[in-house]
Design a protein around this motif. Structure first.
Motif, short mmCIF file in Angstrom:
data_model
loop_
_atom_site.label_atom_id
_atom_site.label_comp_id
_atom_site.label_asym_id
_atom_site.label_seq_id
_atom_site.Cartn_x
_atom_site.Cartn_y
_atom_site.Cartn_z
N TYR A 173 0.84 -1.21 0.12
CA TYR A 173 0.12 -0.06 -0.08
C TYR A 173 0.89 1.23 -0.10
O TYR A 173 2.06 1.21 0.39
CB TYR A 173 -0.85 -0.05 1.31
CG TYR A 173 -1.90 -1.16 1.54
CD1 TYR A 173 -3.38 -0.98 1.00
CD2 TYR A 173 -1.45 -2.15 1.50
CE1 TYR A 173 -4.24 -1.94 1.02
CE2 TYR A 173 -2.53 -3.38 1.79
CZ TYR A 173 -3.96 -3.15 1.57
OH TYR A 173 -4.77 -4.11 1.39
N ALA A 174 0.23 2.48 -0.40
CA ALA A 174 1.02 3.65 -0.39
C ALA A 174 0.17 4.69 0.07
O ALA A 174 -1.17 4.87 -0.24
CB ALA A 174 1.75 4.18 -1.64
N VAL A 175 0.70 5.64 0.96
CA VAL A 175 -0.34 6.70 1.57
C VAL A 175 0.50 7.94 1.49
O VAL A 175 1.78 7.87 1.89
CB VAL A 175 -0.86 6.15 2.69
CG1 VAL A 175 0.37 5.94 3.95
CG2 VAL A 175 -1.91 7.39 3.27
N ASP A 176 0.13 9.07 1.20
CA ASP A 176 0.80 10.53 1.50
C ASP A 176 1.05 10.76 2.89
O ASP A 176 0.09 10.56 3.48
CB ASP A 176 0.30 11.47 0.60
CG ASP A 176 0.14 11.40 -0.73
OD1 ASP A 176 1.11 10.49 -1.28
OD2 ASP A 176 -0.65 11.76 -1.54
N LEU A 177 1.96 11.36 3.29
CA LEU A 177 1.99 11.94 4.50
C LEU A 177 1.86 13.50 4.61
O LEU A 177 2.64 13.99 3.88
CB LEU A 177 3.60 11.48 5.06
CG LEU A 177 3.72 10.11 5.72
CD1 LEU A 177 5.23 10.11 6.45
CD2 LEU A 177 2.66 9.79 6.75
#
Length: 340
Positions: free
Chosen positions: A323-327
């Motif tokens: 998964y990938a998520v912006d910080l």
């Protein structure tokens, strides 16, 4: 069809299922299948990621959200000091002085079935074959059946830490000075740090313990912010939905005694089962950061809470995709942004 759905719902209740709240829109993986403990970095042509597995499986993509495709194995071979049985765990990738360096935890003899020590391999290209450096580990306790490591992890008299090796290497570089963070395995957990020489291939001094925890704290990744040093960690049993990602913040890299902390990702707020193993990567052509992580998925839908999904893998078809998520940041505290 209705009968099958009803039976599945009853089965989940019997094993203690705790589905995500209805208000949570569960993110979708950017790379299905198994891609646990991701280490991801950016290239001119996109992204390359490394995963736990045999000789470190690798994948590439032009965009963070995919499509991702396999790109062979990162390591060309195991180091000479490693035991031949067992996967390579939780690597980290970094570019140092014109070389790509791959830090990894490989199995060794003498410290139990799952005992591991940390090595380093290098390649001129991130998509090339990484060759192990040297004939001894970079980090390894003296009680392991391996050549004396560059950082031998000193054992203190009366120390209650388990004799289970070291895992989860993570490189942090500030003003040209490199440090390697890692975890002593099992419970209680301790997070340690060792300075490295400029090449990143050897210890430049003795390692020190930053803190320890009665339960499991692992996979340390440090980010420097104007307000201080932020460490992202995984907490809990990685085989369960309760595994989560937390943060700690300190004004000193070497003193975390007064650190503040909080939860960044968990099952309740994301709908993901066991979100952890996170790595933080810069966004290409910008100053923003993005986090790559794994979480459990199961055959037929939601994974049951309260169940060891490693031991019950065959029953539930459990695996850990990417998964990938912006910080984002709020006064120096990491905040979850948009999932890709």
């Amino acid at each position: 069809m209705l009968r099958r759905a009803l039976l599945l719902a009853i089965a989940l209740l019997l094993v203690g299922s705790a589905p995500a709240p209805a208000s949570v829109d569960r993110p979708q993986p950017i790379l299905p299948g198994n891609f646990a403990d991701p280490a991801v970095t950016t290239l001119k042509q996109g992204y390359v990621g490394f995963s736990t597995g045999s000789l470190i499986p690798r994948a590439v993509s032009k965009r963070p959200g995919g499509a991702w495709r396999p790109a062979g194995r990162g390591l060309v071979r195991l180091p000479s000091w490693a035991h031949t049985d067992g996967d390579i765990w939780a690597s980290d990738i970094a570019r140092v002085r014109g070389w790509w360096l791959l830090y990894y935890a490989a199995p060794v003899r003498g410290i139990g079935e799952h005992g591991r020590c940390i090595g380093v391999a290098r390649s001129r290209q991130a998509l090339g074959g990484f060759v192990p450096v040297g004939e001894r580990p970079l980090v390894c306790p003296t009680y392991a059946e391996a050549p004396t490591a560059s950082d031998p992890v000193p054992q203190l008299a009366g120390d209650l830490l388990p004799r289970a090796g070291v895992i989860d290497p993570s490189l942090f570089v500030e003003d040209g000075v490199a440090h390697l963070l890692y975890k002593t395995d099992r419970i209680p957990s301790s997070i340690r740090i060792v300075p490295l020489v400029g090449s990143g291939l050897r210890a430049a001094g003795a390692s020190v313990e930053l803190f320890r925890h009665d339960g499991v704290l692992e996979n340390p990744v440090v980010v420097r912010r104007p307000e201080g040093y932020v460490m992202v960690l995984s907490q809990g049993d990685f085989g369960r939905c309760s595994y989560r990602t937390i943060w700690r913040r300190s004004t000193s890299l070497l003193d975390w005694s007064a650190a503040t902390q909080g939860v960044l990702l968990d099952h309740a707020t994301t709908g993901l089962c066991g979100p952890g193993g996170a790595d933080v990567s810069p966004v290409p052509r910008g100053s923003r950061l993005r986090m790559f992580l794994h979480a459990w998925t199961c055959r037929g839908g939601l994974c049951p809470a309260g169940v060891d999904l490693v031991k019950k893998k065959r029953r539930f078809g459990s695996q850990r995709p990417l998964y990938a998520v912006d910080l984002a940041w709020d006064a120096g505290v990491p905040v979850v942004g948009r999932f890709r």
